[in-house]
Design a protein around this motif. Sequence first.
Motif, PDB file in Angstrom:
ATOM      1  N   UNK A 135      79.245  60.028 -47.037  1.00  0.00           N
ATOM      2  CA  UNK A 135      78.381  60.331 -48.804  1.00  0.00           C
ATOM      3  C   UNK A 135      79.158  60.503 -50.054  1.00  0.00           C
ATOM      4  N   UNK A 136      79.090  60.117 -50.884  1.00  0.00           N
ATOM      5  CA  UNK A 136      80.157  59.726 -51.773  1.00  0.00           C
ATOM      6  C   UNK A 136      79.822  61.547 -52.405  1.00  0.00           C
ATOM      7  N   UNK A 137      80.955  62.125 -52.298  1.00  0.00           N
ATOM      8  CA  UNK A 137      80.623  63.426 -53.225  1.00  0.00           C
ATOM      9  C   UNK A 137      81.319  63.436 -54.031  1.00  0.00           C
ATOM     10  N   UNK A 138      81.401  65.036 -55.362  1.00  0.00           N
ATOM     11  CA  UNK A 138      81.319  64.800 -56.186  1.00  0.00           C
ATOM     12  C   UNK A 138      83.065  64.843 -56.517  1.00  0.00           C
ATOM     13  N   UNK A 139      83.393  65.749 -55.103  1.00  0.00           N
ATOM     14  CA  UNK A 139      84.635  65.688 -55.351  1.00  0.00           C
ATOM     15  C   UNK A 139      85.724  64.782 -54.807  1.00  0.00           C
ATOM     16  N   UNK A 140      86.313  63.646 -56.130  1.00  0.00           N
ATOM     17  CA  UNK A 140      87.084  62.778 -54.779  1.00  0.00           C
ATOM     18  C   UNK A 140      88.033  62.887 -54.069  1.00  0.00           C
TER      19      UNK A 140
END
Length: 387
Positions: A135-140
């Motif tokens: 899942x894409x998290x805000x913290x790249x």
Amino acid sequence: MGKTLDIVAATASDYRARAERRLPRFLFDYIDGGANDEVTLAANTTDFSKIRLKQRVLRDVSLIDTSTRLAAEQVRMPMALAPIGLAGMMSRRGEAQAVRVANNAGIPFTLSTVGICSLSEVKDASNKPFWFQLYMMRDREAVKSLLQRALAAGCGTLVFTVDLPVTGMRHRDTRNGMLTNSLVGKVGKVRQLVVRPGWLKDVALGGKPHTFGSLAALVPDATNLNAFRAWIDAQFDPSVTWSDIEWLRSIWPGKLLIKGILEVDDAISAAGIGADGVIVSNHGGRQLDCVASTIAKLPAIAATVGAKLEVLVDGGVRSGVDVFKAVALGANGVLIGRPWIWALAGGGSSGLTDLLATFQREFEVTMALTGVTRVSDISAELIDSAG
Ligand SMILES: Cc1cc2nc3c(=O)[nH]c(=O)nc-3n(C[C@H](O)[C@H](O)[C@H](O)COP(=O)(O)O)c2cc1C
């Protein structure tokens, strides 16, 4: 008094009944439930059951080969285990158990971003590469570090899930008091726990630690579904667009499957950014309620992008007959979600082993009775429109 359990569990629904007896109510409902009125959840299975097959005879089916390739891997049948968050709360070190069983059954296992076992624990339990779901998290930077760890653990396939920019409305979780910190919620939860001593001893006590293995540094305690939900809402990035997937494509050297595609246009976009495949999915009816079933959406997507992309499907696959139907309607393969976690929760590793053997045998028997001996011979010709 509930229904008496049969002596031997034979089907996914038998294992569902066993899981219901074994798990605290809030965990069983977390697996079993869907979004809102659960219209899509029901459609996923009922639409499979409406499909009719052709019985064909006298075609020499003495030698049947159920094997094929998925994401460039040889598999014993066209099926993989879907990512299931919190599997280690349903069965002791659930992800490690499941990967071992999947290895033996010759099919891929997918580790969820929010699995209880870490990438390295699953790697240690596995004797072949497994798939990793992101899942894409805000913290790249956290995303990059996770992907590096996935590569180091030998994952060759990344499943990037795109149908959860926000969490669906799952009312069973609300009813069970899972989304409240109130006293009523806490008391309700304790009451659900005390009637499940087997689970308490084996999983709650014996299966520790209950952190999100691969994210242990970032996330709070995995035992609190309320805190889990709050963390997802805060950290999962709803601003993600196709350009982020291009970025992902540029940093991920392995196979990339986009999970959560339901529309042809989105499948075309996935092909455009260089994905290797799509998974036609509505998250098992847990996200947008009232979307069509995945098996209804599959044929148009497969017809449009099937020559360019691998097309997999999940949602409502409950038997080897369903696997056959999905392949006949254009899928390269399927993923199963609830069936594997029900079997693991209700019957442990041996339950999951038996269920996967049943799927394999059902698939093989369906091939025999429709008169085909190779997966590549399964086509829409074998679907009976007379039904
Ligand atoms: C309890 C549960 C947890 C899930 N967790 C995840 C997850 O962490 N990541 C993900 O991409 N999909 C997740 N899914 C969706 C599954 O990967 C899959 O799309 C779905 O279960 C397929 O439908 P089925 O359960 O009818 O087979 C979850 C599904 C369930 C039932």
